[in-house]
Design a protein around this motif. Structure first.
Motif, PDB file in Angstrom:
ATOM      1  N   MET A   1       7.553   7.905 -13.444  1.00 38.85           N
ATOM      2  CA  MET A   1       7.655   8.339 -12.046  1.00 38.85           C
ATOM      3  C   MET A   1       7.604   9.860 -11.923  1.00 38.85           C
ATOM      4  O   MET A   1       6.852  10.410 -11.109  1.00 38.85           O
ATOM      5  CB  MET A   1       8.969   7.813 -11.460  1.00 38.85           C
ATOM      6  CG  MET A   1       9.299   8.344 -10.089  1.00 38.85           C
ATOM      7  SD  MET A   1      10.986   7.934  -9.561  1.00 38.85           S
ATOM      8  CE  MET A   1      11.975   8.947 -10.656  1.00 38.85           C
ATOM      9  N   ALA A   2       8.403  10.565 -12.735  1.00 38.18           N
ATOM     10  CA  ALA A   2       8.519  12.020 -12.606  1.00 38.18           C
ATOM     11  C   ALA A   2       7.189  12.715 -12.907  1.00 38.18           C
ATOM     12  O   ALA A   2       6.786  13.641 -12.187  1.00 38.18           O
ATOM     13  CB  ALA A   2       9.616  12.534 -13.538  1.00 38.18           C
ATOM     14  N   CYS A   3       6.483  12.257 -13.935  1.00 41.60           N
ATOM     15  CA  CYS A   3       5.218  12.917 -14.304  1.00 41.60           C
ATOM     16  C   CYS A   3       4.112  12.606 -13.289  1.00 41.60           C
ATOM     17  O   CYS A   3       3.251  13.451 -13.029  1.00 41.60           O
ATOM     18  CB  CYS A   3       4.802  12.523 -15.716  1.00 41.60           C
ATOM     19  SG  CYS A   3       5.931  13.200 -16.967  1.00 41.60           S
ATOM     20  N   ALA A   4       4.156  11.419 -12.694  1.00 42.50           N
ATOM     21  CA  ALA A   4       3.194  11.098 -11.627  1.00 42.50           C
ATOM     22  C   ALA A   4       3.395  12.038 -10.445  1.00 42.50           C
ATOM     23  O   ALA A   4       2.432  12.547  -9.846  1.00 42.50           O
ATOM     24  CB  ALA A   4       3.370   9.640 -11.186  1.00 42.50           C
TER      25      ALA A   4
ATOM     26  N   ALA B   1      -5.220  19.045 -16.677  1.00 37.68           N
ATOM     27  CA  ALA B   1      -5.950  17.816 -17.021  1.00 37.68           C
ATOM     28  C   ALA B   1      -6.760  17.355 -15.825  1.00 37.68           C
ATOM     29  O   ALA B   1      -6.491  17.735 -14.681  1.00 37.68           O
ATOM     30  CB  ALA B   1      -4.954  16.735 -17.431  1.00 37.68           C
ATOM     31  N   ASP B   2      -7.752  16.510 -16.094  1.00 39.68           N
ATOM     32  CA  ASP B   2      -8.504  15.858 -15.015  1.00 39.68           C
ATOM     33  C   ASP B   2      -7.795  14.588 -14.566  1.00 39.68           C
ATOM     34  O   ASP B   2      -7.949  14.141 -13.435  1.00 39.68           O
ATOM     35  CB  ASP B   2      -9.918  15.508 -15.504  1.00 39.68           C
ATOM     36  CG  ASP B   2     -10.707  16.750 -15.878  1.00 39.68           C
ATOM     37  OD1 ASP B   2     -10.968  17.568 -14.975  1.00 39.68           O
ATOM     38  OD2 ASP B   2     -11.016  16.927 -17.075  1.00 39.68           O
ATOM     39  N   LEU B   3      -7.026  13.990 -15.488  1.00 35.09           N
ATOM     40  CA  LEU B   3      -6.340  12.727 -15.201  1.00 35.09           C
ATOM     41  C   LEU B   3      -5.047  12.680 -15.990  1.00 35.09           C
ATOM     42  O   LEU B   3      -5.036  12.979 -17.191  1.00 35.09           O
ATOM     43  CB  LEU B   3      -7.233  11.542 -15.605  1.00 35.09           C
ATOM     44  CG  LEU B   3      -6.684  10.137 -15.345  1.00 35.09           C
ATOM     45  CD1 LEU B   3      -6.672   9.832 -13.845  1.00 35.09           C
ATOM     46  CD2 LEU B   3      -7.516   9.077 -16.075  1.00 35.09           C
TER      47      LEU B   3
ATOM     48  N   VAL C   1      -3.829  10.549 -10.870  1.00 34.42           N
ATOM     49  CA  VAL C   1      -2.882   9.783 -11.691  1.00 34.42           C
ATOM     50  C   VAL C   1      -3.377   8.346 -11.851  1.00 34.42           C
ATOM     51  O   VAL C   1      -3.763   7.701 -10.867  1.00 34.42           O
ATOM     52  CB  VAL C   1      -1.478   9.756 -11.044  1.00 34.42           C
ATOM     53  CG1 VAL C   1      -0.520   8.851 -11.836  1.00 34.42           C
ATOM     54  CG2 VAL C   1      -0.905  11.164 -10.939  1.00 34.42           C
ATOM     55  N   ALA C   2      -3.356   7.857 -13.091  1.00 33.02           N
ATOM     56  CA  ALA C   2      -3.635   6.440 -13.363  1.00 33.02           C
ATOM     57  C   ALA C   2      -2.368   5.810 -13.927  1.00 33.02           C
ATOM     58  O   ALA C   2      -1.746   6.360 -14.842  1.00 33.02           O
ATOM     59  CB  ALA C   2      -4.773   6.306 -14.371  1.00 33.02           C
TER      60      ALA C   2
ATOM     61  N   SER D   1      -0.040   6.852  -7.051  1.00 37.34           N
ATOM     62  CA  SER D   1      -1.112   6.833  -8.047  1.00 37.34           C
ATOM     63  C   SER D   1      -2.472   6.690  -7.373  1.00 37.34           C
ATOM     64  O   SER D   1      -2.573   6.222  -6.243  1.00 37.34           O
ATOM     65  CB  SER D   1      -0.893   5.682  -9.045  1.00 37.34           C
ATOM     66  OG  SER D   1       0.244   5.943  -9.848  1.00 37.34           O
ATOM     67  N   ASN D   2      -3.514   7.095  -8.103  1.00 41.66           N
ATOM     68  CA  ASN D   2      -4.889   6.971  -7.592  1.00 41.66           C
ATOM     69  C   ASN D   2      -5.586   5.743  -8.160  1.00 41.66           C
ATOM     70  O   ASN D   2      -6.409   5.119  -7.484  1.00 41.66           O
ATOM     71  CB  ASN D   2      -5.706   8.204  -7.986  1.00 41.66           C
ATOM     72  CG  ASN D   2      -5.076   9.490  -7.482  1.00 41.66           C
ATOM     73  OD1 ASN D   2      -4.286  10.099  -8.191  1.00 41.66           O
ATOM     74  ND2 ASN D   2      -5.389   9.881  -6.253  1.00 41.66           N
TER      75      ASN D   2
END
Length: 367
Positions: free
Chosen positions: A108-111, A95-97, A121-122, A148-149
């Motif tokens: 938390m884990a997926c970030a 993915a791009d995001l 990550v958003a 996160s970004n």
């Protein structure tokens, strides 16, 4: 033009209420010719018998593209399972995001997985804080926000919390609350659950209770004292308690019963919110319910010592009662005296949050 790919993560029932409007807004953007698409990943963190096909139908979203089936186990085991399974998923479907919502273990884990695979990550509902490190959710929030970004926030206070930790202003997007998008959209569809007719309920003739936090339900004497106190001070009102089977067993063992106390199975979204909208009040330890009761202008009492959603107290209908059972009576007295505060509008909780999120995501594709 390349399609901008978004992976959306949901791990527990409330996450789906938060991501449903984002999916609708992405679909609307696609229909307008925007080059973006999404993949919905359910980590399977919470097994919930009510999360059947009808659940997705109620929210008007398709079933997830994949279920990683990471339910059960300790916090560490579940985190590990999500890390392993989501890494495989994201490697096969880059993915791009990656968009994570709320504050469950999956968030938390997926970030963490996304960042290690160099994927932006958003975090939706970023920056909220209870300052209570005994809550697993608080640890999840702190970790997620630290990696996160982009940060989509529900309040000015959340913005301030992020700025204090060194997040740049141009990474923060104050957009509102997607949970309220779902609430406002689905309000016309609320419908009475079977218990409504079965108990002969009438508007304002009952109180809804929900208790799930370990500090309240695992301490048996604490749970009994709270429920006894509520029963003793609610006059002739019925008490409708959608209860987790584990909590029901504890109450049964403690011999907690009363003719006005009705323990029912957990309810689907439309039926539960019909009950809440028509209740005299709600007594809860849930954060999300305090948001919904506020917007519906239903008195709410929170049996916790802190909240990560202070706007529900300053502008909403929520009061922080605390965890001392003796503190409950004065709030119930206030309710019966007709002195409860009214909802004052919470900025940007207007049903258009997801549209704002997708507008910002489209601007990110140009960065």
């Amino acid at each position: 033009m390349m399609t901008y790919k978004i992976t959306i993560i949901a791990g527990a029932r409330p996450n789906f209420m938060k991501i449903a409007p984002i999916i609708h807004a992405i679909q609307a953007a696609k229909d307008r010719g925007e080059s973006l698409d999404y993949r919905l990943v359910h980590t399977g963190q919470h097994y919930d018998q009510n999360m059947s096909g009808s659940f997705f139908e109620q929210l008007n979203i398709p079933e997830p593209h994949v279920n990683l089936e990471c339910s059960g186990g300790t916090q560490a085991e579940q985190t590990a399972a999500i890390l392993v399974n989501f890494e495989k998923e994201l490697m096969v479907n880059p993915a791009d995001l990656v968009v994570v919502v709320g504050d469950v273990t999956s968030t938390m884990a997926c970030a963490l997985v996304a960042q290690k695979l160099h994927t932006k990550v958003a975090h939706v509902e970023a920056g909220i804080r209870s300052d209570d490190w005994t809550m697993p959710e608080e640890i999840n929030r702190l970790v997620t926000d630290s990696i996160s970004n982009y940060f989509f926030t529900t309040s000015e206070l959340a913005n301030e919390n992020l700025l204090k930790t060194g997040v740049e202003d141009n990474q923060i997007f104050y957009v509102g609350n997607t949970m309220i998008d779902t609430l406002l959209k689905q309000k016309p569809n609320f419908r009475p659950p079977a218990v409504w007719n079965h108990l002969g309920l009438k508007p304002k003739s009952y109180i809804v209770m929900t208790l799930h936090r370990p500090a309240n339900v695992d301490e048996e004497s604490q749970l009994k004292a709270m429920v006894d106190e509520i029963i003793a001070n609610t006059k002739e009102l019925s008490l409708v308690f959608p209860v987790h089977p584990r909590t029901a067993k504890i109450l049964e063992r403690l011999n907690v019963s009363h003719p006005r106390l009705h323990m029912v199975d957990p309810l689907p979204y439309l039926e539960f919110n019909y009950l809440v909208e028509n209740a005299k009040a709600v007594i809860t330890d849930s954060g999300g319910i305090t948001e919904e009761t506020s917007v519906m202008n239903v008195p709410c009492m929170t049996l916790r010592d802190n909240t990560e959603r202070p706007e529900t107290i300053t502008l909403g209908t929520n009061e922080l009662v605390g965890t001392n059972p003796e503190a409950i009576k004065p709030y119930l007295d206030k309710l019966f005296n007709g002195d409860w505060k009214q909802y004052k509008t919470i900025p940007l909780w207007d049903g258009k949050t997801a549209e704002r999120i997708v507008t910002h995501i489209l601007s990110l594709t140009e960065r």
